[in-house]
Design an enzyme around this catalytic site. Sequence first.
Site, PDB file in Angstrom:
ATOM      1  CG  HIS A 123      -6.036  -5.906   7.481  1.00 49.39           C
ATOM      2  ND1 HIS A 123      -6.110  -6.058   6.116  1.00 49.39           N
ATOM      3  CD2 HIS A 123      -5.457  -7.033   7.957  1.00 49.39           C
ATOM      4  CE1 HIS A 123      -5.583  -7.226   5.785  1.00 49.39           C
ATOM      5  NE2 HIS A 123      -5.183  -7.841   6.883  1.00 49.39           N
ATOM      6  CB  CYS A 124     -11.095  -4.683   5.062  1.00 52.74           C
ATOM      7  SG  CYS A 124     -11.642  -3.035   5.547  1.00 52.74           S
ATOM      8  NE  ARG A 125      -8.454  -2.258  -2.884  1.00 52.13           N
ATOM      9  CZ  ARG A 125      -7.211  -2.322  -3.342  1.00 52.13           C
ATOM     10  NH1 ARG A 125      -6.395  -3.232  -2.863  1.00 52.13           N
ATOM     11  NH2 ARG A 125      -6.778  -1.497  -4.265  1.00 52.13           N
TER      12      ARG A 125
END
EC number: 3.1.3.16
Length: 185
Positions: A123-125
């Site tokens: 994941h990231c933002r």
Amino acid sequence: MSGSFELSVQDLNDLLSDGSGCYSLPSQPCNEVTPRIYVGNASVAQDIPKLQKLGITHVLNAAEGRSFMHVNTNANFYKDSGITYLGIKANDTQEFNLSAYFERAADFIDQALAQKNGRVLVHCREGYSRSPTLVIAYLMMRQKMDVKSALSIVRQNREIGPNDGFLAQLCQLNDRLAKEGKLKP
């Protein structure tokens, strides 16, 4: 560089957008983009009960940090959940060298998938640029897919839009792997 393997960022952008050049934002917080590999956003990454319900055993945060562009989690955040964590302090900018982390991320994904019931959330933002780039690189490096095939598989299962700098790094990886004979014909 020359050769039939050379791809442009525009070639990849064409695969990501519809016919009119429009891009779609993710419609779900998290998607299984290939068996046992999920791409998602900050909200799902910070929801330990949801991760446990999904059977996630490993979390790779491609946006570790404290700024508004990052997701402020670390190994301590997950320690009581039994989830294994890796954080990469990547910025979602065209200048950021995400390719420096391709090998480390691929090793971590392999570690997750080596477990009988291992599942990994990358994941990231927003789950839109950094994290899908790492999953695409993984598919290229470990499953010997060319960049178009890897990008298409992830895009079929989640709306993504890696920035042009990341797409250029994936093109460079594709050229290198092709020259080394490490892609499926």
